[in-house]
Design a protein around this motif. Structure first.
Motif, PDB file in Angstrom:
ATOM      1  N   CYS A  18       0.686  -1.105  -0.063  1.00 28.07           N
ATOM      2  CA  CYS A  18      -0.014  -0.197   0.210  1.00 28.07           C
ATOM      3  C   CYS A  18       1.080   1.358  -0.360  1.00 28.07           C
ATOM      4  CB  CYS A  18      -1.013  -0.323   1.060  1.00 28.07           C
ATOM      5  SG  CYS A  18      -2.359  -1.499   0.752  1.00 28.07           S
ATOM      6  N   THR A  19       1.939   1.069   0.531  1.00 26.55           N
ATOM      7  CA  THR A  19       2.910   2.526   0.249  1.00 26.55           C
ATOM      8  C   THR A  19       3.998   2.762  -0.114  1.00 26.55           C
ATOM      9  OG1 THR A  19       4.309   1.179   2.867  1.00 26.55           O
ATOM     10  CG2 THR A  19       2.425   2.549   3.359  1.00 26.55           C
ATOM     11  N   GLN A  20       3.619   1.935  -1.143  1.00 24.28           N
ATOM     12  CA  GLN A  20       4.645   1.892  -2.905  1.00 24.28           C
ATOM     13  C   GLN A  20       4.842   3.747  -2.950  1.00 24.28           C
ATOM     14  OE1 GLN A  20       6.586  -0.507  -4.328  1.00 24.28           O
ATOM     15  NE2 GLN A  20       6.007  -2.326  -3.400  1.00 24.28           N
ATOM     16  N   ASN A  21       5.839   3.805  -3.324  1.00 23.79           N
ATOM     17  CA  ASN A  21       6.555   4.911  -3.783  1.00 23.79           C
ATOM     18  C   ASN A  21       5.948   4.919  -5.631  1.00 23.79           C
ATOM     19  OD1 ASN A  21       7.539   6.266  -1.362  1.00 23.79           O
ATOM     20  ND2 ASN A  21       9.646   5.310  -2.690  1.00 23.79           N
ATOM     21  N   VAL A  22       5.575   4.239  -6.109  1.00 17.83           N
ATOM     22  CA  VAL A  22       4.684   4.906  -7.379  1.00 17.83           C
ATOM     23  C   VAL A  22       3.298   4.733  -6.992  1.00 17.83           C
ATOM     24  CG1 VAL A  22       4.204   3.764  -9.880  1.00 17.83           C
ATOM     25  CG2 VAL A  22       6.979   3.901  -8.234  1.00 17.83           C
ATOM     26  N   PRO A  23       2.499   5.644  -6.966  1.00 20.87           N
ATOM     27  CA  PRO A  23       1.173   5.261  -7.601  1.00 20.87           C
ATOM     28  C   PRO A  23       0.425   3.866  -8.001  1.00 20.87           C
ATOM     29  CG  PRO A  23       1.804   7.511  -7.287  1.00 20.87           C
ATOM     30  CD  PRO A  23       2.781   6.810  -7.276  1.00 20.87           C
ATOM     31  N   SER A  24       1.153   3.921  -8.751  1.00 18.77           N
ATOM     32  CA  SER A  24       0.083   2.528  -9.692  1.00 18.77           C
ATOM     33  C   SER A  24       0.136   1.538  -9.350  1.00 18.77           C
ATOM     34  CB  SER A  24       0.500   3.081 -11.425  1.00 18.77           C
ATOM     35  OG  SER A  24       2.041   2.765 -11.302  1.00 18.77           O
ATOM     36  N   MET A  25       1.041   1.191  -8.440  1.00 24.39           N
ATOM     37  CA  MET A  25       1.884  -0.109  -7.695  1.00 24.39           C
ATOM     38  C   MET A  25       1.000  -0.424  -6.703  1.00 24.39           C
ATOM     39  SD  MET A  25       4.005  -1.035  -9.683  1.00 24.39           S
ATOM     40  CE  MET A  25       5.016  -2.327  -8.906  1.00 24.39           C
ATOM     41  N   ARG A  26       0.188   0.588  -6.152  1.00 29.04           N
ATOM     42  CA  ARG A  26       0.217   0.548  -4.809  1.00 29.04           C
ATOM     43  C   ARG A  26      -1.785  -0.529  -5.804  1.00 29.04           C
ATOM     44  NH1 ARG A  26      -0.236   6.442  -3.097  1.00 29.04           N
ATOM     45  NH2 ARG A  26       2.318   7.007  -3.340  1.00 29.04           N
ATOM     46  N   PRO A  27      -2.011  -1.071  -4.345  1.00 26.59           N
ATOM     47  CA  PRO A  27      -3.394  -1.826  -5.234  1.00 26.59           C
ATOM     48  C   PRO A  27      -4.708  -1.286  -4.422  1.00 26.59           C
ATOM     49  CG  PRO A  27      -2.935  -2.117  -2.462  1.00 26.59           C
ATOM     50  CD  PRO A  27      -1.563  -1.987  -3.146  1.00 26.59           C
ATOM     51  N   ARG A  28      -5.327  -1.643  -5.154  1.00 30.96           N
ATOM     52  CA  ARG A  28      -7.169  -0.619  -4.964  1.00 30.96           C
ATOM     53  C   ARG A  28      -7.423  -1.666  -3.539  1.00 30.96           C
ATOM     54  NH1 ARG A  28      -9.751   0.377  -9.503  1.00 30.96           N
ATOM     55  NH2 ARG A  28     -11.846  -0.538  -8.213  1.00 30.96           N
ATOM     56  N   MET A  29      -8.570  -0.330  -3.300  1.00 31.21           N
ATOM     57  CA  MET A  29      -9.247  -0.424  -1.755  1.00 31.21           C
ATOM     58  C   MET A  29      -9.634  -1.715  -1.824  1.00 31.21           C
ATOM     59  SD  MET A  29      -7.909   0.784  -0.052  1.00 31.21           S
ATOM     60  CE  MET A  29      -8.582   0.241   1.264  1.00 31.21           C
ATOM     61  N   SER A  30     -10.515  -2.466  -3.237  1.00 23.19           N
ATOM     62  CA  SER A  30     -10.899  -3.537  -2.718  1.00 23.19           C
ATOM     63  C   SER A  30      -9.944  -4.470  -2.867  1.00 23.19           C
ATOM     64  CB  SER A  30     -12.137  -3.337  -4.104  1.00 23.19           C
ATOM     65  OG  SER A  30     -10.919  -3.796  -5.248  1.00 23.19           O
ATOM     66  N   HIS A  31      -8.960  -4.679  -3.288  1.00 22.34           N
ATOM     67  CA  HIS A  31      -8.052  -5.387  -3.094  1.00 22.34           C
ATOM     68  C   HIS A  31      -7.527  -6.043  -1.565  1.00 22.34           C
ATOM     69  CE1 HIS A  31      -4.822  -8.486  -4.314  1.00 22.34           C
ATOM     70  NE2 HIS A  31      -3.454  -7.660  -3.342  1.00 22.34           N
ATOM     71  N   VAL A  32      -7.550  -4.703  -1.282  1.00 26.60           N
ATOM     72  CA  VAL A  32      -7.041  -4.804   0.000  1.00 26.60           C
ATOM     73  C   VAL A  32      -8.278  -5.547   1.241  1.00 26.60           C
ATOM     74  CG1 VAL A  32      -6.445  -3.212   2.288  1.00 26.60           C
ATOM     75  CG2 VAL A  32      -5.850  -3.058   0.024  1.00 26.60           C
ATOM     76  N   VAL A  33      -9.416  -4.847   1.078  1.00 27.63           N
ATOM     77  CA  VAL A  33     -10.662  -5.739   1.628  1.00 27.63           C
ATOM     78  C   VAL A  33     -10.053  -7.246   1.413  1.00 27.63           C
ATOM     79  CG1 VAL A  33     -12.414  -5.835   1.988  1.00 27.63           C
ATOM     80  CG2 VAL A  33     -11.710  -3.358   1.705  1.00 27.63           C
ATOM     81  N   HIS A  34     -10.398  -7.589   0.241  1.00 29.05           N
ATOM     82  CA  HIS A  34     -10.332  -9.194  -0.222  1.00 29.05           C
ATOM     83  C   HIS A  34      -9.136  -9.351   0.576  1.00 29.05           C
ATOM     84  CE1 HIS A  34     -10.599 -12.658  -2.031  1.00 29.05           C
ATOM     85  NE2 HIS A  34      -9.562 -12.773  -2.492  1.00 29.05           N
ATOM     86  N   GLN A  35      -7.866  -9.153   0.735  1.00 27.67           N
ATOM     87  CA  GLN A  35      -6.238  -9.310   1.626  1.00 27.67           C
ATOM     88  C   GLN A  35      -7.414  -9.865   3.148  1.00 27.67           C
ATOM     89  OE1 GLN A  35      -4.064 -11.359   0.351  1.00 27.67           O
ATOM     90  NE2 GLN A  35      -5.162 -10.831  -1.564  1.00 27.67           N
ATOM     91  N   LEU A  36      -7.334  -8.641   3.821  1.00 26.16           N
ATOM     92  CA  LEU A  36      -8.058  -8.813   4.993  1.00 26.16           C
ATOM     93  C   LEU A  36      -8.572 -10.157   5.593  1.00 26.16           C
ATOM     94  CD1 LEU A  36      -7.704  -4.726   5.521  1.00 26.16           C
ATOM     95  CD2 LEU A  36      -5.823  -6.574   6.334  1.00 26.16           C
ATOM     96  N   GLN A  37     -10.006  -9.874   4.333  1.00 27.34           N
ATOM     97  CA  GLN A  37     -10.965 -10.722   4.826  1.00 27.34           C
ATOM     98  C   GLN A  37      -9.853 -11.978   5.101  1.00 27.34           C
ATOM     99  OE1 GLN A  37     -13.596  -9.800   1.899  1.00 27.34           O
ATOM    100  NE2 GLN A  37     -15.145  -8.401   3.513  1.00 27.34           N
TER     101      GLN A  37
END
Length: 537
Positions: free
Chosen positions: A509-528
């Motif tokens: 989530c904290t990559q310096n290049v914004p396009s390399m960061r995941p979408r929040m929907s993907h983050v939700v899936h990972q945390l679930q």
């Protein structure tokens, strides 16, 4: 629906009518002129003459060409080589041909019929009168064409590839000849085309004006919240006296703990018995009441279980207040650093639940709201916890109401670090949904470690959370990243592999290049997936 005639539309309409009248007058004059010309024997092309029966124009050409070339030349006038159907026309053609010894081509030619060969005029309409023309029937395929000669009382014939002068013929009723086709039709075409263009342009202008008027009406509707039909539950415009009453005149006893840099938050009790939180913003001399109400109206329409609902607002001579729903357990940072009396520390499962529900609220803003909403101020103090320790994100839209310098002054002052802010926002003022993803990554590491984004360390002074965490990650010492309150717990201590998965998500989530960061929907899936208990075999 009432449609108002715009000045531009009126001008276009009048212009179209004038053009139509001018065209009608021109056509009428053209028709009259044509009639007069016909009466003066000027209905034929220049240099041509009217035939004996007054229905055909004849033209003599003294250039020597083959029959086919002569026919092609006549077709330029929308005519053919002359078709002679009477003695009068035959004698008339002989006079036109003059003293040419070899004769002049006319339109007869041998043609192949079903059972025999015979003569036929090139215009395919005139009748062949054998008794007048005196040419015998042909019984073989011979390429012969007809000639008119001055010394002969009948037509002659010769092979079609020979060269002679020729006579052309065009019907007077066919007014199209040699680029002079129906001037009145061209005028009509021009006028109709102009009318179509003017009408189309007027319709486009009207549609643009209508859409603009519609947007203005919608803007006025939003700026007048009392007249807006908002998504239930509706929000209310409070008076300042009402807010003083429900907060006991903003007493210190009603003041809620948390970040008060924007003015402070107070608990209140509405007449119906429901609790609310009243956030007082610092006085502004720049934002008008209309703009404030409009922004609150937009935010109040956003409804999600993990967003703090807006109940209303108040604007009183520059003093601005936002009334939120009351969330029982208060801000997350209090549970991370100052556990309330009678409370308990957050265990691993509770922290994963907080991160998951918070991510769901952010994903809603990014993916379900059109146009998408960027929060811009995701931090522990803006995350409220309910009785079940589910996260509720507050402050949506607040970045447009509170100046950026006020919202982030503490973070920027923390030893030169920028805490939750994405680097592209700090250095290039670029703001996208991926900026929120970065802020969430910082907060996720804060939730896991119980460590602020920047804090003082005796040996190095101010130290960012990543300056502290990165050496531990590189050495694979993941358990040391945990909040000591979790590590000291007798139960629910996660394994190193589980910690690593969460930390890997933090760094994604904290990559310096914004396009390399995941979408929040993907983050939700990972945390679930992290929250699911392991499957035992």
């Amino acid at each position: 629906m009432e449609v108002k005639l715009l000045p531009l539309q009126f001008v276009l309409l009048v212009t179209s009518l004038v053009l139509l009248l001018v065209a009608s007058d021109t056509i009428s004059n053209g028709s009259t002129a044509k009639s007069n010309n016909t009466s003066k024997n000027e209905a034929c092309p220049s240099g041509w003459v009217i035939g004996p029966n007054k229905t055909k124009c004849f033209g003599y050409n003294d250039s020597f060409q083959s029959w086919d070339e002569s026919e092609s030349h006549c077709k330029q006038y929308h005519g053919h080589l002359a078709a002679l159907t009477s003695f009068e026309e035959l004698r008339f053609a002989q006079v036109l041909c003059g003293q040419i010894v070899n004769g002049c081509w006319v339109g007869g030619r041998v043609s192949n019929f079903n059972v025999s060969f015979g003569w036929k005029w090139s215009d395919n309409t005139s009748l062949w009168n054998e008794s007048i023309l005196g040419l015998p029937t042909i019984n073989a395929s011979v390429d012969l064409c007809t000639l008119v000669k001055n010394e002969s009382a009948t037509l002659g014939s010769e092979r079609c590839n020979a060269s002679h002068a020729f006579l052309c013929m065009v019907d007077i009723e066919d007014k199209c000849y040699y680029m002079h086709c129906h001037k009145e039709y061209l005028i009509i075409l021009a006028v109709v085309s102009g009318l179509v263009l003017c009408t189309t342009f007027a319709v486009v202008v009207w549609l643009l004006a209508y859409k603009r008027s519609k947007r203005r009406r919608r803007s006025r509707k939003l700026s007048n919240p009392a007249a807006s039909a908002l998504v239930p539950p509706s929000w209310k415009i409070f008076t300042c006296d009402e807010l003083r009453s429900i907060t006991k005149n903003f007493s210190e006893g009603n003041r809620l703990l948390g970040d008060a840099k924007t003015g402070g938050t107070y608990s209140g009790l509405l007449p119906d018995g429901s609790k609310v939180a009243v956030k007082r913003l610092k006085r502004s001399n720049f934002q008008r009441k209309k703009e404030f109400y409009s922004e609150i109206g937009r935010v109040a329409k956003l409804h999600h279980p993990n967003l703090v609902a807006v109940k209303g607002c108040c604007y009183d001579h520059g003093d601005r207040y936002i009334v939120y729903e009351f969330i029982a357990n208060g801000p997350l940072d209090r549970w991370l650093y100052h556990i309330p009396r009678g409370g308990r520390s957050l265990d691993w499962a509770m922290r994963i639940k907080i991160a998951t529900t918070l991510a769901q609220g952010i994903a809603f803003l990014h993916d379900k709201v059109k146009p998408h909403v960027v929060h811009r101020d995701i931090r522990a103090s803006n995350v409220l916890l309910d009785e079940e320790f589910g996260a509720h994100l507050m402050g949506v839209g607040l970045s447009k109401i509170v100046p950026w310098e006020v919202m982030h002054e503490r973070t920027v002052m923390a030893g030169g670090t920028y805490g939750y802010l994405a680097p592209e926002f700090v250095y290039r003022n670029e703001l996208t949904t991926k900026s929120d993803v970065y802020s969430f990554g910082v907060l996720l590491l804060e939730i896991v470690s119980g460590r602020r984004p920047a804090q003082q360390v005796d040996s190095v002074g101010w130290q960012s959370i990543f300056e502290w965490a990165t050496p531990l990650v590189q050495a694979h010492r993941y358990p040391e990243l945990l909040d000591p309150l979790i590590s000291s717990s007798t139960s629910d201590v996660p394994e190193a592999g589980d910690i690593q998965k969460v930390v890997d998500l933090v760094y994604a989530c904290t990559q310096n290049v914004p396009s390399m960061r995941p979408r929040m929907s993907h983050v939700v899936h990972q945390l679930q997936q992290f929250a699911q208990p392991p499957v035992t075999k």
